[in-house]
Design an enzyme around this catalytic site. Structure first.
Site, PDB file in Angstrom:
ATOM      1  CD  GLU A 255      -2.264   1.289   2.885  1.00  0.00           C
ATOM      2  OE1 GLU A 255      -3.202   2.080   3.091  1.00  0.00           O
ATOM      3  OE2 GLU A 255      -1.788   0.548   3.770  1.00  0.00           O
ATOM      4  CE  LYS A 320      -8.242   1.196   3.373  1.00  0.00           C
ATOM      5  NZ  LYS A 320      -7.152   1.499   4.338  1.00  0.00           N
ATOM      6  CB  CYS A 370      -4.314  -1.387   4.700  1.00  0.00           C
ATOM      7  SG  CYS A 370      -3.494  -1.383   6.313  1.00  0.00           S
TER       8      CYS A 370
END
Length: 501
Positions: A255, A320, A370
């Protein structure tokens, strides 16, 4: 004395999770909690006992948040410690709701202790853990089901997911709590464990296509240097060299491996990656923050494929969608709190709820970034939505993370265990590319088949087989758990009413 004991019991529960893996402790500590609720003098006392248990559980389990706020965020130590304590108190409210409501219903319905332990409490435990997973964007870290990625209960994951396993573990704990008075529930607990073991032998999904070669990069860039302008050039060179070292069907970075916006990249960096991709046939999944306009930033994965791309118009992009409170968006009224931390890129735009997977030869790779892999129902929903529409459906999952924010602590193996649960729920392999660890490959049965040592720089090169098909959890998500929990409560009410009459 009862409340400190409950808090200590909750803290001991953490040893059931990774990296310790003593999963029977989760059942034993929960059995002790049920035993205390059954003997509480009042609903208030039952709620306080549950609150103390939840506080000890979360405070011990996520103490590493202190590191991100104090060591890397620059927050005063006392305030960072207070923030962790307040979070633990807030999460403890869910346990308090479960224990207090369980005793209240037990008394209001005049239900037997057997019903309390085997139906009312397990149903409420599952419901309150599910509530904790979505209310106020959710914080399902260390939800009780995660303790069972390597226990017989793992076999239930493809059916009812992590919250369902939590409900089942509470049912077994209820059987254990009744042991001093009754022996038959112990037999029921054993049968549930045997059923989970048998279910784990079922292959819900099947191999699809040909295996692909994968290289997962672990740059091990110190967190204190990651966003230092003087170090950005070194970071770009590091990842350019790691990516171009050896070709592979899929090369994935962590990430925000590239810690600057795509518009700030020197032109030679994307040009070199695009040329490497086209010359070698390699697909690259690159973690980078992406800007779409004024105040529109996304925590993104861009895909560079041999078919042709540009930095401004990548061939694939994933944004995300489930953002971290305080780290990636600022909750209403808490700007003052975020301003006290020196953490960059703290206010992102959410991605779409359903996004297409990345094509890699004849496999389809669905990224998550994540913290997103805590939310198994969202990953299952994406898989289910593409199946229903007839669009290409992911055959493997890819988690790209940077949890160097939390140091070399139990946060790293805990996150790996969370990814294991996602593989169990979906019947698909999970690839993990992380900055400091744990970079790993997880098979469709939740087993870690390869990993890199934590806090080391290296590349994990593996061959990975994709899987297709559907598990019940992909089809129904948490609906099976919710239906079962409500039926357990309704059945408890009906049986108690019939018994009174």
């Amino acid at each position: 004395m009862l409340l400190p004991l409950a808090a200590l019991t909750g803290a001991v529960n953490v040893f059931a999770f990774a990296p310790y893996g003593l999963w029977p402790l989760q059942l034993l500590t929960l059995a002790l909690l049920i035993f205390c609720v059954n003997r509480a003098e009042s609903v208030k006392q039952a709620a306080l006992v549950g609150w103390a248990y939840g506080f000890g559980w979360v405070a011990h389990g996520v103490y590493w948040l202190y590191i991100s706020m104090h060591d890397f965020g620059g927050m005063p130590g006392w305030l960072a410690a207070l923030a962790v304590a307040l979070l633990a108190l807030a999460m403890g409210l869910y346990t308090a709701l479960c224990t207090g409501l369980a005793l209240w219903l037990h008394r209001r319905w005049a239900a037997s202790p057997l019903l309390l332990a085997l139906a009312i409490f397990p149903a409420l435990w599952g419901l309150t853990e599910w509530l904790r997973g979505w209310l106020f964007t959710g914080f399902p870290w260390l939800i009780s089901g995660y303790a069972h990625t390597a226990s017989p209960l793992a076999g239930f994951a493809p059916l009812v997911g992590v919250y369902g396993i939590g409900c089942i573990s509470a049912l077994i704990a209820g059987c254990l709590a009744l042991l001093p008075q009754r022996r038959l529930p112990a037999v029921a607990a054993l049968l549930i464990l045997v059923a989970g073991f048998c279910l784990h032998r079922i292959d819900w999904t099947a191999p699809s296509g040909q295996p692909i070669s994968v290289r997962l990069l672990q740059g091990n860039v110190p967190q204190e240097e990651k966003f230092d302008e003087a170090q950005i050039g070194n970071t770009l060179r590091l990842y350019a060299d790691m990516i171009r070292a050896v070709p592979a069907d899929l090369i994935a970075t962590p990430e925000t491996a590239i810690p600057i916006l795509q518009t700030q990249l020197p032109p030679e960096f994307p040009a070199a990656l695009i040329a490497f991709s086209q010359q070698t046939g390699s697909n690259i999944a690159l973690g980078i923050p992406y800007i779409d306009g004024p105040n529109r930033y996304a925590n993104s994965v861009i895909g560079i494929s041999p078919q042709g791309n540009s930095a401004a118009h990548p061939g694939f992009r994933y944004d995300k969608q489930h953002l971290v409170p305080f780290g990636e968006f600022v909750p209403f009224g808490f700007r003052w709190f975020v301003d006290m931390m020196n953490i960059p890129l703290g206010d992102f735009t959410r991605g779409a709820r359903v996004q297409a997977p990345f094509s890699v030869r004849d496999q389809w790779v669905l990224p998550n970034i994540c913290y997103e892999d805590l939310f198994g129902e969202e990953i299952a929903r994406q898989l289910g939505a593409t199946m229903a529409s007839g669009a290409p459906t992911a055959t493997m999952l890819l988690n790209m993370s940077n949890i160097a924010w939390f140091g070399n602590t139990i946060a790293l193996p805990q996150h790996l265990q969370i990814s294991q649960m996602r593989s169990l729920e979906t019947g698909r392999p999970m690839l993990r590319a992380t900055n400091t660890g744990t970079t790993a490959v997880i098979d469709p049965h939740g087993n870690v088949s390869a990993q890199l040592p934590r806090y080391s720089r290296g590349t994990l090169a593996v061959s990975v087989q994709g899987y297709s098909g559907s598990t019940p959890y992909i089809l129904f998500g948490n609906r099976l758990l919710l239906a079962a929990a409500l039926l357990m409560l309704a059945g408890s009410w009906w049986w108690s009413r019939r018994r009174r009459q």
